[in-house]
Design a protein around this motif. Structure first.
Motif, PDB file in Angstrom:
ATOM      1  N   ALA A   1       0.819  -1.208   0.000  1.00 16.94           N
ATOM      2  CA  ALA A   1       0.000   0.000   0.000  1.00 16.94           C
ATOM      3  C   ALA A   1       0.857   1.263   0.000  1.00 16.94           C
ATOM      4  N   VAL A   2       1.967   1.224   0.753  1.00 19.89           N
ATOM      5  CA  VAL A   2       2.877   2.372   0.771  1.00 19.89           C
ATOM      6  C   VAL A   2       3.516   2.559  -0.605  1.00 19.89           C
ATOM      7  N   ASP A   3       4.003   1.480  -1.187  1.00 18.62           N
ATOM      8  CA  ASP A   3       4.655   1.560  -2.497  1.00 18.62           C
ATOM      9  C   ASP A   3       3.702   2.038  -3.587  1.00 18.62           C
ATOM     10  N   ALA A   4       2.418   1.690  -3.430  1.00 20.17           N
ATOM     11  CA  ALA A   4       1.419   2.097  -4.425  1.00 20.17           C
ATOM     12  C   ALA A   4       0.944   3.531  -4.210  1.00 20.17           C
ATOM     13  N   GLY A   5       1.367   4.154  -3.117  1.00 19.70           N
ATOM     14  CA  GLY A   5       0.927   5.516  -2.820  1.00 19.70           C
ATOM     15  C   GLY A   5      -0.454   5.587  -2.183  1.00 19.70           C
ATOM     16  N   ASP A   6      -0.958   4.436  -1.735  1.00 18.53           N
ATOM     17  CA  ASP A   6      -2.286   4.396  -1.117  1.00 18.53           C
ATOM     18  C   ASP A   6      -2.239   4.564   0.401  1.00 18.53           C
ATOM     19  N   LEU A   7      -1.049   4.499   0.968  1.00 24.26           N
ATOM     20  CA  LEU A   7      -0.909   4.558   2.421  1.00 24.26           C
ATOM     21  C   LEU A   7       0.324   5.383   2.781  1.00 24.26           C
ATOM     22  N   VAL A   8       0.156   6.271   3.762  1.00 18.45           N
ATOM     23  CA  VAL A   8       1.247   7.106   4.259  1.00 18.45           C
ATOM     24  C   VAL A   8       1.445   6.810   5.741  1.00 18.45           C
ATOM     25  N   LEU A   9       2.701   6.697   6.167  1.00 15.59           N
ATOM     26  CA  LEU A   9       3.026   6.436   7.565  1.00 15.59           C
ATOM     27  C   LEU A   9       3.568   7.705   8.218  1.00 15.59           C
ATOM     28  N   HIS A  10       3.148   7.956   9.454  1.00 20.20           N
ATOM     29  CA  HIS A  10       3.603   9.130  10.199  1.00 20.20           C
ATOM     30  C   HIS A  10       4.200   8.677  11.533  1.00 20.20           C
ATOM     31  N   ALA A  11       5.369   9.202  11.871  1.00 15.06           N
ATOM     32  CA  ALA A  11       6.027   8.912  13.145  1.00 15.06           C
ATOM     33  C   ALA A  11       5.959  10.159  14.010  1.00 15.06           C
ATOM     34  N   LEU A  12       5.243  10.086  15.133  1.00 18.72           N
ATOM     35  CA  LEU A  12       4.984  11.260  15.962  1.00 18.72           C
ATOM     36  C   LEU A  12       5.356  11.008  17.416  1.00 18.72           C
ATOM     37  N   TRP A  13       5.691  12.101  18.117  1.00 13.29           N
ATOM     38  CA  TRP A  13       5.994  12.034  19.546  1.00 13.29           C
ATOM     39  C   TRP A  13       5.383  13.246  20.218  1.00 13.29           C
ATOM     40  N   ASN A  14       4.669  12.992  21.328  1.00  9.90           N
ATOM     41  CA  ASN A  14       3.961  14.049  22.042  1.00  9.90           C
ATOM     42  C   ASN A  14       4.524  14.234  23.442  1.00  9.90           C
ATOM     43  N   ASP A  15       4.805  15.484  23.797  1.00  9.42           N
ATOM     44  CA  ASP A  15       5.212  15.806  25.162  1.00  9.42           C
ATOM     45  C   ASP A  15       3.937  16.080  25.952  1.00  9.42           C
ATOM     46  N   ILE A  16       3.619  15.215  26.910  1.00  9.43           N
ATOM     47  CA  ILE A  16       2.346  15.340  27.618  1.00  9.43           C
ATOM     48  C   ILE A  16       2.341  16.515  28.592  1.00  9.43           C
ATOM     49  N   VAL A  17       3.518  17.078  28.904  1.00 10.18           N
ATOM     50  CA  VAL A  17       3.590  18.196  29.846  1.00 10.18           C
ATOM     51  C   VAL A  17       3.272  19.522  29.172  1.00 10.18           C
ATOM     52  N   ASP A  18       3.888  19.768  28.006  1.00  6.19           N
ATOM     53  CA  ASP A  18       3.672  21.060  27.354  1.00  6.19           C
ATOM     54  C   ASP A  18       2.859  20.975  26.064  1.00  6.19           C
ATOM     55  N   GLY A  19       2.409  19.771  25.712  1.00  8.10           N
ATOM     56  CA  GLY A  19       1.553  19.628  24.537  1.00  8.10           C
ATOM     57  C   GLY A  19       2.274  19.635  23.204  1.00  8.10           C
ATOM     58  N   THR A  20       3.601  19.681  23.229  1.00 10.64           N
ATOM     59  CA  THR A  20       4.370  19.684  21.986  1.00 10.64           C
ATOM     60  C   THR A  20       4.136  18.391  21.196  1.00 10.64           C
ATOM     61  N   LEU A  21       4.027  18.546  19.891  1.00  8.61           N
ATOM     62  CA  LEU A  21       3.936  17.387  19.002  1.00  8.61           C
ATOM     63  C   LEU A  21       5.083  17.466  18.011  1.00  8.61           C
ATOM     64  N   GLU A  22       5.865  16.402  17.928  1.00  9.34           N
ATOM     65  CA  GLU A  22       6.992  16.343  17.000  1.00  9.34           C
ATOM     66  C   GLU A  22       6.754  15.255  15.967  1.00  9.34           C
ATOM     67  N   GLY A  23       7.214  15.522  14.751  1.00  5.84           N
ATOM     68  CA  GLY A  23       7.111  14.546  13.683  1.00  5.84           C
ATOM     69  C   GLY A  23       8.479  14.197  13.138  1.00  5.84           C
ATOM     70  N   HIS A  24       8.630  12.978  12.647  1.00  4.00           N
ATOM     71  CA  HIS A  24       9.912  12.525  12.123  1.00  4.00           C
ATOM     72  C   HIS A  24      10.037  12.896  10.658  1.00  4.00           C
ATOM     73  N   ASP A  25      11.168  13.487  10.307  1.00  5.16           N
ATOM     74  CA  ASP A  25      11.481  13.850   8.928  1.00  5.16           C
ATOM     75  C   ASP A  25      12.416  12.786   8.362  1.00  5.16           C
ATOM     76  N   ALA A  26      11.968  12.080   7.329  1.00  9.25           N
ATOM     77  CA  ALA A  26      12.770  10.990   6.774  1.00  9.25           C
ATOM     78  C   ALA A  26      14.059  11.503   6.138  1.00  9.25           C
ATOM     79  N   VAL A  27      14.048  12.740   5.650  1.00  7.04           N
ATOM     80  CA  VAL A  27      15.235  13.295   4.980  1.00  7.04           C
ATOM     81  C   VAL A  27      16.347  13.567   5.987  1.00  7.04           C
ATOM     82  N   THR A  28      15.998  14.226   7.102  1.00  5.28           N
ATOM     83  CA  THR A  28      16.997  14.567   8.117  1.00  5.28           C
ATOM     84  C   THR A  28      17.157  13.468   9.161  1.00  5.28           C
ATOM     85  N   ASP A  29      16.217  12.518   9.185  1.00  3.62           N
ATOM     86  CA  ASP A  29      16.183  11.445  10.182  1.00  3.62           C
ATOM     87  C   ASP A  29      16.129  12.019  11.598  1.00  3.62           C
ATOM     88  N   ARG A  30      15.339  13.079  11.749  1.00  5.60           N
ATOM     89  CA  ARG A  30      15.191  13.720  13.053  1.00  5.60           C
ATOM     90  C   ARG A  30      13.721  14.023  13.330  1.00  5.60           C
TER      91      ARG A  30
END
Length: 216
Positions: free
Chosen positions: A183-212
């Motif tokens: 599904a990913v290879d066909a462009g039918d599915l996208v994966l998201h890697a996320l991290w949430n700081d429960i104290v301050d509400g920050t949401l971070e996402g992973h950038d595949a290019v920078t690997d950060r």
């Protein structure tokens, strides 16, 4: 006789409050959900932690997200061995039956499962090493991730890095499922890697290019 008991009065009262307000105000929407079935476009794999409330973070309504929760938001690798695999079953259903277009893996700060893995890998949690420890054997999946961050001396920094390794481990393992990769290879599915700081509400996402991970 099964050891079930009636709900405590406080929860019964809260249920009736919801039924009389939120449900009553949206009765037509609930009828539609019941008649038409679910059609979520997004699957969320998040932690069981009671402090992580995915629908609140994204302002989602009933029917929008197909949610699976487990300890430390981990996805096991593809293992068609005939055993019981709750997480794998949820992924299969979401991708092949519901045909979701996105899967979000959401990690979070102060994760108890990740802390347990850190202590276990450092030799400070012998109870988790026992073969009959469900938590310990589940967190074995994250041992390679721990090895990648073990040189970080500060406990808080190492555990935050390990929380993000848990998210990336799940993304990598998702790609071992043939129907996910297709599904990913066909462009039918996208994966998201996320991290949430429960104290301050920050949401971070992973950038595949920078690997950060960076703040959204």
């Amino acid at each position: 006789m099964r050891p079930t008991r009636p709900l405590p009065g406080s929860l019964v009262q809260r249920y009736h409050g919801w039924k009389a307000t939120t449900f009553a105000d949206n009765a037509a929407w609930y009828r539609r959900l019941g008649a038409e079935g679910q059609r979520p476009r997004v699957m969320v794999i998040s932690c069981c932690d009671s402090r992580v409330h995915v629908t609140s973070i994204f302002g989602a309504e009933q029917g929008e997200f197909f949610i699976h929760r487990n300890i430390a938001n981990l996805v096991p690798p593809y293992e068609p061995d005939g055993l019981r695999h709750g997480t794998s079953a949820a992924i299969e259903y979401a991708v092949t039956s519901l045909r979701v277009s996105q899967i979000m893996v959401l990690g979070h700060s102060q994760c108890g499962g990740v802390e347990a893995c850190d202590k276990m890998c450092m030799g400070h949690a012998p109870a988790l090493e026992a073969q009959d420890s469900f938590v310990g054997r589940w967190m074995d999946m994250l041992r390679p991730g721990w090895e990648a961050v073990q040189t970080i001396e500060d406990d808080a920094e190492r555990r935050e890095a390990l929380e993000k390794q848990a998210v990336l481990t799940s993304i990598d393992n998702l790609m071992t499922f043939p129907f996910v990769r297709a599904a990913v290879d066909a462009g039918d599915l996208v994966l998201h890697a996320l991290w949430n700081d429960i104290v301050d509400g920050t949401l971070e996402g992973h950038d595949a290019v920078t690997d950060r991970f960076s703040q959204i």
